[in-house]
Design a protein around this motif. Structure first.
Motif, short mmCIF file in Angstrom:
data_model
loop_
_atom_site.label_atom_id
_atom_site.label_comp_id
_atom_site.label_asym_id
_atom_site.label_seq_id
_atom_site.Cartn_x
_atom_site.Cartn_y
_atom_site.Cartn_z
N LEU A 298 0.90 -1.19 -0.12
CA LEU A 298 -0.03 0.02 -0.12
C LEU A 298 0.63 1.39 0.01
CD1 LEU A 298 -2.81 0.98 -0.13
CD2 LEU A 298 -2.71 1.26 2.45
N SER A 326 -8.53 -6.85 2.59
CA SER A 326 -9.87 -5.77 2.39
C SER A 326 -10.91 -6.51 2.07
CB SER A 326 -9.62 -4.89 1.14
OG SER A 326 -10.51 -4.04 0.92
N LYS A 327 -12.20 -6.19 2.65
CA LYS A 327 -13.48 -6.71 2.68
C LYS A 327 -14.17 -6.25 1.60
CE LYS A 327 -12.51 -9.84 5.87
NZ LYS A 327 -12.54 -11.19 5.83
N LYS A 328 -13.57 -5.35 0.60
CA LYS A 328 -14.33 -4.61 -0.37
C LYS A 328 -14.91 -5.92 -1.44
CE LYS A 328 -13.61 -1.26 -4.17
NZ LYS A 328 -12.39 -0.55 -4.80
N GLU A 332 -11.11 -9.21 -2.70
CA GLU A 332 -10.77 -9.13 -1.25
C GLU A 332 -9.15 -9.18 -1.36
OE1 GLU A 332 -12.38 -12.10 0.95
OE2 GLU A 332 -14.53 -11.18 1.30
N TYR A 335 -3.37 -6.09 1.47
CA TYR A 335 -2.38 -5.13 1.43
C TYR A 335 -1.28 -5.03 2.72
CZ TYR A 335 -5.61 -2.86 -1.75
OH TYR A 335 -6.34 -2.77 -2.86
N PHE A 376 -10.55 1.57 4.58
CA PHE A 376 -11.13 0.37 4.27
C PHE A 376 -12.26 0.14 5.03
CE2 PHE A 376 -6.18 -0.95 4.28
CZ PHE A 376 -6.33 -1.09 3.06
N LYS A 377 -12.85 0.58 6.02
CA LYS A 377 -14.14 0.17 6.56
C LYS A 377 -15.05 0.78 5.61
CE LYS A 377 -12.45 0.52 11.60
NZ LYS A 377 -12.36 1.13 12.74
N GLN A 379 -15.03 0.92 2.68
CA GLN A 379 -15.07 0.21 1.43
C GLN A 379 -15.42 -1.21 1.65
OE1 GLN A 379 -11.40 0.63 -0.77
NE2 GLN A 379 -11.39 2.94 -0.95
N TYR A 382 -12.12 -4.38 6.86
CA TYR A 382 -10.95 -5.19 6.70
C TYR A 382 -10.73 -6.06 7.79
CZ TYR A 382 -9.02 -1.98 10.31
OH TYR A 382 -8.72 -1.39 11.63
N THR A 491 1.88 5.42 4.55
CA THR A 491 1.49 3.99 4.88
C THR A 491 2.60 3.14 5.67
OG1 THR A 491 2.38 3.11 2.69
CG2 THR A 491 -0.17 3.98 2.83
N VAL A 560 -6.72 2.87 -4.84
CA VAL A 560 -7.36 2.45 -3.45
C VAL A 560 -8.38 3.60 -3.22
CG1 VAL A 560 -7.28 1.91 -1.16
CG2 VAL A 560 -5.87 0.72 -2.79
#
Length: 717
Positions: A298, A326-328, A332, A335, A376-377, A379, A382, A491, A560
């Motif tokens: 990332l 990531s739970k997108k 998924e 990163y 992340f949340k 999207q 995570y 990051t 991202v």
């Protein structure tokens, strides 16, 4: 006790005092009274003779006058000499405005000789004006007659013979150029002018001493650069142009291809098809898409245009990093980032208090920054599935975001005639021969571009491409021992582009050309060169370029998030344009003798004690890099460096190789130059040693017998 003051008539009283001083020659009587007494020397730091004095100049001159009056009253003989700063970009800018010239190209077309003469005239005009203002202020020193300075200004650029009376009373005749060259000398008296031949030759002498000690070299460095001005900027100029700016920053994923670290430990890479393999397939090959990586470094940057020129990714070996899923929806991805950065409240203090100045409050309309965890949340959430040290990641290989560009696949870096010779610090091959760069400036070297390209083709086979360099590396530490990669903003994984950032360039030099080759994407005008596909011709600082980067990253499923990020960023003080950082060739003084300067610093008494002047000076000397002395402009000290570039054939292991050699000589005085000149002296004679007249002078290379030409660079203030 006190009588009420009615009409004080301050201005009338001041004029009466000035008249009294002049009629009774009070200043001359003071100098006669103190002649032969203990000397006290005050060196006047000059203001630029470029506009009328401002109030801040008057403040400084009042302090200077007070010091000198005090020492005169205590019975000291003083030197009394004012100074005028005359050369440099400050003057060029105003003359450009006067002549309606908007670029270096326009100046060259107008005529460098006419432009330089216009700079001289402006300096003399405002030296006269500032002299009058200083006299009106009551400043006692050895002044030139303002009318004499105006006369000289009116005759610059002509062959007319002018007769003047100097401050010491001598009568002198000559062309304006001949007389201006001698202003401020001890015999004539009056103010010193930094464009005088005496001043320029003094600097030549210093540079000659540096050359004799092997301290002058031509090297590459990443410098703040103005695309419109076509020149690098000094630290002082950058400080003058710092502004609070809101940039479109982005978080982007760099696909991990292979997870073999420096210790040889290999981990499997999860691919798009869910399988784990020893190595993932690069997406640029457009072959086995399911076998491409589903794991990413990332990365965050405020300068999206530099992603085109990425070479490395840097971590802090001592930091803890996390592996995050990531739970997108339908994506998924995995990163890697620093653990402390995940929920770090970014710029929270600045959001409340601003950036250190009243005018640098948090920009209106700019949202508060989100933490990476919050991104992340929003999207889809995570999950942290593992932690590891940065040292475990060093050596991992990844795919850059724009590896399809020709520049990324060029052996030795890009472009050949710039990046390869920097060798990211390969001084073993070049600096020992007095070489550290090939100029990528056709206006200066059109006749030898083919020779340079021939050399570059041979040279590039020795070093890898940027694509081959894409690895995770240790970001190292600065001169104070602090890690270059820190937890907090960003990051914890830093995108490294050695051709676009000064810190990046230093890291590349430390690693060497086998691990890091530079990509220098921008030309003098701040636009992308050929070799960058659809980016070619685009201006780096144009907001549309950033949007184009985001669109390309989005198409590759690497983007991202994009955000508005406020920070302090350098701008051109003359145009207001954002500066870029560009890899350029410049002439430098190797500062490995700084300890000698420190010894002198230690011997000086610094006042007042409260500002810690000595400590600040020593700290600056400790941390300063090699001293850049060149600037690619027109009006300034003509650097006394003459060069010849040529090929030399060598037999190595039975194979003939051609090596580009650059011989250079530094001239220490006009007398030395005249004795060595074999061409062009008649062009310079009668002029101050400035461009373009000095450019006509050629000398003989003592090694080859061929001609050497002066570099076109002028001195950097």
């Amino acid at each position: 006790m006190f009588e009420k003051v009615g009409d004080a008539s301050f201005i009338k009283g001041e004029h009466e005092v000035l008249k009294f001083w002049e009629q009774n020659r009070i200043f001359d009587k003071l100098r006669q009274q103190n002649a032969g007494k203990p000397k006290w020397n005050f060196l006047d730091g000059p203001i630029t003779a470029n506009n009328p004095m401002g109030v801040h100049h008057a403040w400084g001159r009042t302090y200077k006058d007070a010091y000198q009056r005090y020492y005169a009253m205590t019975g000291h003989e003083l030197r009394y000499q004012n100074g005028f700063d005359c050369q440099g970009l400050w003057v060029e800018v105003e003359v450009e405005k006067e002549l309606n010239l908007g670029s270096k190209t326009a100046i060259a077309e107008y005529g460098i000789d006419k432009f330089v003469d216009a700079c001289k005239r402006r300096v003399l005009k405002f030296a006269a004006r500032q002299t009058e203002q200083s006299i009106r202020l009551g400043y006692w020193t050895d002044w030139d007659d303002p009318d004499t300075l105006r006369l000289l200004a009116s005759k610059i650029g002509t062959e007319e013979v002018v007769t003047i009376t100097t401050p010491s009373g001598k009568t002198e005749s000559g062309t304006a150029s001949e007389l201006v060259a001698r202003l401020g000398n001890a015999e004539w008296g009056g103010s010193y002018f930094t464009f005088s031949t005496e001043n320029n030759e003094t600097i030549w002498t210093f540079l000659k001493k540096c050359f004799n000690r092997g301290k002058i070299y031509r090297g590459y460095d990443v410098m703040p650069w103005s695309g419109r001005g076509g020149s690098a900027y000094s630290q002082m100029e950058v400080a003058d142009g710092r502004k609070l700016t809101v940039h479109r920053a982005c978080f982007v994923g760099f696909p991990v291809l292979k997870k073999t670290n420096e210790k040889g430990v290999t981990q499997k890479v999860q691919c798009k098809d869910g399988e784990e393999r020893d190595e993932a397939e690069p997406t640029r090959r457009k072959l086995l898409v399911p076998m491409t990586s589903n794991e990413y470094l990332l990365i965050w940057t405020t300068t999206p245009w530099t992603l085109t020129s990425n070479v490395l990714a840097a971590v802090n070996p001592d930091l803890e990093y996390v592996k995050v899923i990531s739970k997108k929806k339908n994506d998924e991805a995995i990163y890697y980032l620093a653990k402390d950065n995940l929920e770090f409240q970014r710029l929270s203090k600045e959001f409340k208090e601003g950036f250190g100045r009243p005018e640098w409050a948090w920009p209106s309309g700019t949202p508060k920054l989100k933490s990476i965890g919050q991104i992340f949340k929003e999207q889809g959430g995570y999950e942290v599935v593992a932690t590891l040290k940065g040292s475990e990641m060093v050596g991992w290989q990844y795919e850059g975001p724009f590896d399809e560009l020709d520049a990324q696949d060029a052996n030795g870096g890009f472009p050949e005639v710039v990046a390869n010779r920097s060798g990211a610090g390969d001084r073993e091959l070049f600096a020992k021969e007095g070489v550290a760069g090939i100029r990528n400036e056709k206006t200066d070297h059109e006749a030898k571009i083919d020779r340079v390209s021939e050399f570059a083709t041979e040279f590039t086979t020795k070093y890898p491409s940027a694509i081959s360099c894409h690895k995770v590396v240790d970001g190292g530490r600065d001169s104070k021992g602090n890690p270059m990669v820190m937890a907090g903003e960003g990051t914890g994984i830093v995108h490294i582009a050695p051709g676009c950032g000064d810190v990046d360039h230093l890291l590349g030099q430390r690693l060497g050309p086998q691990m890091c080759v530079p990509i220098a994407p921008l030309g003098e005008d701040g636009r992308f060169l050929d070799g960058f596909g659809e980016f070619t011709g685009r201006e780096a600082t144009d907001p549309a370029t950033a949007e184009f980067v985001f669109e390309k990253l989005k198409q590759k499923h690497l983007l991202v998030m994009v955000e508005q990020y406020p920070h302090i960023y350098p701008h051109c003080w003359r145009t207001g344009d954002e500066l870029i950082f560009r890899l350029v060739d410049e002439w430098l003084i190797n500062m490995d003798w700084r300890d000698e300067i420190k010894e002198v610093t230690e011997a000086i008494r610094w006042l007042p004690d409260s500002i810690n002047g000595k400590e600040r000076e020593l700290e600056w000397l400790t941390s300063m890099r090699d001293w850049m002395i060149s600037k690619k402009r027109f009006w300034g000290l003509a650097l006394p460096i003459w060069v010849e570039e040529y090929f030399e054939e060598k037999e190595i292991d039975g194979k003939t190789t051609r090596e580009l050699k650059v011989d250079f000589e530094v001239i220490g005085s006009l007398e030395e130059l005249k004795s060595r000149a074999v061409e062009g002296w008649e062009v310079l004679e009668g002029h101050t040693p400035h461009r373009p007249w000095i450019d006509a002078v050629k000398i003989k290379n003592p090694k080859t017998g061929r001609l050497m030409s002066r570099i076109v660079d002028v001195g950097n203030p």
